[in-house]
Write an enzyme that holds these catalytic residues in place. Structure first.
Site, PDB file in Angstrom:
ATOM      1  N   ALA A  37       0.665  -1.047   0.087  1.00  0.00           N
ATOM      2  CA  ALA A  37      -0.063   0.016  -0.124  1.00  0.00           C
ATOM      3  C   ALA A  37       0.914   1.200   0.132  1.00  0.00           C
ATOM      4  O   ALA A  37       1.852   1.108  -0.653  1.00  0.00           O
ATOM      5  CB  ALA A  37      -1.065  -0.200   1.088  1.00  0.00           C
ATOM      6  N   THR A  42      -0.521   1.413   8.651  1.00  0.00           N
ATOM      7  CA  THR A  42      -1.946   1.741   9.301  1.00  0.00           C
ATOM      8  C   THR A  42      -1.798   3.011   9.994  1.00  0.00           C
ATOM      9  O   THR A  42      -2.805   3.856   9.904  1.00  0.00           O
ATOM     10  CB  THR A  42      -2.096   0.538  10.269  1.00  0.00           C
ATOM     11  OG1 THR A  42      -2.603  -0.738   9.365  1.00  0.00           O
ATOM     12  CG2 THR A  42      -3.612   1.121  10.872  1.00  0.00           C
ATOM     13  N   CYS A  43      -0.984   3.056  10.880  1.00  0.00           N
ATOM     14  CA  CYS A  43      -0.678   4.101  11.923  1.00  0.00           C
ATOM     15  C   CYS A  43      -0.927   5.771  10.967  1.00  0.00           C
ATOM     16  O   CYS A  43      -1.690   6.546  11.324  1.00  0.00           O
ATOM     17  CB  CYS A  43       0.509   4.174  12.575  1.00  0.00           C
ATOM     18  SG  CYS A  43       0.726   5.835  13.709  1.00  0.00           S
ATOM     19  N   GLY A 183     -17.452  -2.199  21.344  1.00  0.00           N
ATOM     20  CA  GLY A 183     -15.976  -2.216  21.837  1.00  0.00           C
ATOM     21  C   GLY A 183     -15.813  -0.880  22.726  1.00  0.00           C
ATOM     22  O   GLY A 183     -15.775   0.202  21.939  1.00  0.00           O
ATOM     23  N   VAL A 271     -13.246  -3.885  18.361  1.00  0.00           N
ATOM     24  CA  VAL A 271     -12.764  -4.891  19.362  1.00  0.00           C
ATOM     25  C   VAL A 271     -11.570  -5.395  19.589  1.00  0.00           C
ATOM     26  O   VAL A 271     -11.184  -6.360  20.310  1.00  0.00           O
ATOM     27  CB  VAL A 271     -13.823  -6.175  19.163  1.00  0.00           C
ATOM     28  CG1 VAL A 271     -15.370  -5.867  19.501  1.00  0.00           C
ATOM     29  CG2 VAL A 271     -13.761  -6.951  18.080  1.00  0.00           C
ATOM     30  N   GLY A 272     -10.593  -4.744  18.733  1.00  0.00           N
ATOM     31  CA  GLY A 272      -9.166  -5.082  18.914  1.00  0.00           C
ATOM     32  C   GLY A 272      -8.778  -5.315  17.315  1.00  0.00           C
ATOM     33  O   GLY A 272      -9.317  -5.070  16.586  1.00  0.00           O
ATOM     34  N   ASP A 312       3.517  -4.787  15.520  1.00  0.00           N
ATOM     35  CA  ASP A 312       2.329  -5.380  16.067  1.00  0.00           C
ATOM     36  C   ASP A 312       2.224  -6.787  16.054  1.00  0.00           C
ATOM     37  O   ASP A 312       1.428  -7.607  16.616  1.00  0.00           O
ATOM     38  CB  ASP A 312       0.977  -4.977  15.247  1.00  0.00           C
ATOM     39  CG  ASP A 312       0.817  -3.502  15.560  1.00  0.00           C
ATOM     40  OD1 ASP A 312       1.475  -2.779  16.383  1.00  0.00           O
ATOM     41  OD2 ASP A 312      -0.238  -2.925  15.042  1.00  0.00           O
ATOM     42  N   ALA A 320       2.660   2.502  17.680  1.00  0.00           N
ATOM     43  CA  ALA A 320       3.598   2.817  16.845  1.00  0.00           C
ATOM     44  C   ALA A 320       5.044   2.905  17.391  1.00  0.00           C
ATOM     45  O   ALA A 320       5.965   2.770  16.696  1.00  0.00           O
ATOM     46  CB  ALA A 320       2.942   4.071  15.833  1.00  0.00           C
ATOM     47  N   HIS A 444       6.083  28.150  34.816  1.00  0.00           N
ATOM     48  CA  HIS A 444       4.533  28.396  35.372  1.00  0.00           C
ATOM     49  C   HIS A 444       4.196  29.426  34.403  1.00  0.00           C
ATOM     50  O   HIS A 444       4.855  30.266  33.871  1.00  0.00           O
ATOM     51  CB  HIS A 444       4.902  28.904  36.666  1.00  0.00           C
ATOM     52  CG  HIS A 444       3.426  29.477  37.164  1.00  0.00           C
ATOM     53  ND1 HIS A 444       2.251  28.674  37.664  1.00  0.00           N
ATOM     54  CD2 HIS A 444       3.119  30.895  37.141  1.00  0.00           C
ATOM     55  CE1 HIS A 444       1.566  29.717  38.081  1.00  0.00           C
ATOM     56  NE2 HIS A 444       1.714  30.939  37.796  1.00  0.00           N
TER      57      HIS A 444
END
Length: 465
Positions: A37, A42-43, A183, A271-272, A312, A320, A444
């Protein structure tokens, strides 16, 4: 049939693969990367980057809508804000395109040869790539498997038509009126929250008894409250069974065993993800598996000499930045340098509203490991910068050993806390103690002051709480 040879061949140009290739090229390693691709995986193309772009669109629309509703929110008045989702998607696609071209340019700059096509192993040193112009044979000394992961389908709800994965959800031309999300993990809640802000009626169906089960319950409470404020219905201990015959409703088995209908235009299944271990000739190799993942050692070596695996496809956490770190390390090893996977922690960020960050051990995880701990926590309701940003919900928490005050874990929930993850990770990687964080001057006004205050609280002398 063309044949080429190289020292390193990488299958997959996602975050792990392309970082491995770039670093190997920089080190003078003759490198080829194969991708069927676009570079970035994917990321970059259908995951991390486009989802965060959509979340930003949703947040901006929420701010504008609040100004219109309050007729002067923050002293700013606007009228009748609208969303052109097709235009938003085009903007998102522009960002993705720039980054994809950037990755391709970096690979070229590093002297990496890119081969577009599907790679299939013939043996541990030979790969055939099916390209548009025919098969190309690549002989290599070393291989990196970086094939990534893919969305998981659930029985009775195969992808197609109104049942979609996150990939299709990121390319809507219009906001659906009703969206069911299966999910309650980070992907489902990130996208579900975004579409709720854009005007969809969202229902989340989660089989467990709480949302975001990978995070501890105290961190997720502000997220649950925000979902309720946004009008998101959350069905816990509920199981999606399938679509109604009419196709316009999701059938759900509720916690009491009854069946409920959730009227919906689209069903987003989150769902994953599962590792991509098929379709590239794994059967031609002799690899040890760890369940559904490829088993690796501390140097990402597989059971075969000269064959590495990263990202993965090697297991949790599927992040990633984990893949990138592994890829960079493997490139160094192939180049002859002595490297090993020795990370004290891998940060995890959930881009819900509010955001979540966790690095290292939670209090429960530390106790389960037999550690006596002291915990410091500081609320953003006492932080001036958080107030000026309208993000007072949430807190920073530090977990440290009781005996020597070594920091074991840091967590935060709040608006924009993803940007604190680097400081959190650095503190643990550098072996910081509570005194190191408390004694470091924090600018700050910033939300980062909450980190220092949490450390002071763990030491027993918080200044602003």
């Amino acid at each position: 049939m063309k044949e080429i040879s190289c020292k390193l061949l990488i299958i997959g140009a996602g975050p792990g693969g392309y970082v491995c290739a770039i670093r190997a090229g920089q080190l003078g390693v003759d490198t080829v990367i194969v991708e069927m691709a676009k570079p970035g995986g994917t990321c970059l193309n259908i995951g991390c980057i486009p989802s965060k772009a959509l979340i930003h669109v949703a947040n901006e629309f929420t701010y504008a809508s609040a100004m219109a509703a309050d007729r002067g929110h923050l002293g700013i008045s606007v009228s009748n804000p609208k969303v052109d989702l097709a235009g938003s998607v085009a903007w998102k696609d522009g960002i993705v395109g720039r980054l994809t071209n950037g990755v391709a340019g970096l690979l070229k700059k590093a002297g990496v040869k890119i081969v577009a096509g599907r790679a299939v192993f013939r043996d541990g040193k030979t790969i055939a790539v099916k390209t548009e112009t025919g098969d190309q044979i690549i002989h290599t000394e070393n291989v990196v498997i970086a094939t990534g992961s893919a969305p998981v389908e659930i029985p009775g709800l195969p992808f197609g038509k109104s049942v979609i994965s996150s990939t299709e959800a990121l390319s809507f031309s219009m906001v659906p009126e009703k969206l069911a999300v299966i999910g309650g993990g980070y992907i489902g809640l990130e996208l579900g929250t975004a579409f709720a802000k854009l005007g969809a009626k969202v229902t989340v169906v989660e089989v467990l008894d709480r949302i975001l089960p990978q995070y501890d319950a105290e961190l997720t409470k502000p997220v649950a409250r925000r979902l309720k404020d946004l009008g998101v219905d959350v069905m816990l201990s509920a199981k999606a069974k399938g679509l109604a015959a009419s196709g316009d409703a999701l059938l759900v088995e509720t916690s009491d065993g009854k069946e409920a209908r959730v009227e919906t235009d689209k069903v987003l299944v989150t769902v994953g993800r599962k590792p991509v271990t098929e379709g590239w000739g794994r059967e031609e190799l002799v690899l040890d598996m760890d369940g559904r993942f490829i088993r690796i050692d501390e140097q990402c070596r597989t059971a075969m000499r000269g064959v590495y695996a990263i990202g993965d496809v090697t297991g949790e956490p599927m992040l990633a930045h984990r893949a990138m770190a592994q890829g960079e390390m493997v490139a160094e090893i192939v180049a002859g340098n002595n490297r090993i996977w020795d990370k004290r922690c891998i940060p995890a960020v959930c881009f819900t509203d509010p955001e979540l960050v966790t690095v290292g051990l939670s209090p429960d995880e530390a106790r389960a490991a037999g550690r006596e701990v002291r915990i410091g926590q500081f609320p953003f309701s006492a932080n001036g910068r958080a107030m000026t940003l309208g993000g007072e919900s949430g807190f920073v928490r530090v977990v440290a050993r009781t005996d020597n005050h070594l920091v074991l874990g840091i967590q935060a929930v709040g608006s924009g806390v993803s940007e604190l993850s680097t400081a959190f990770s650095l503190a643990i990687e550098m072996g910081a103690r509570l005194e190191d964080i408390a004694g470091t001057m924090h600018a700050h006004p910033t939300q980062g002051e909450g980190f220092q205050e949490a450390a002071l609280s763990a030491l027993g002398h918080a200044l602003h709480n």
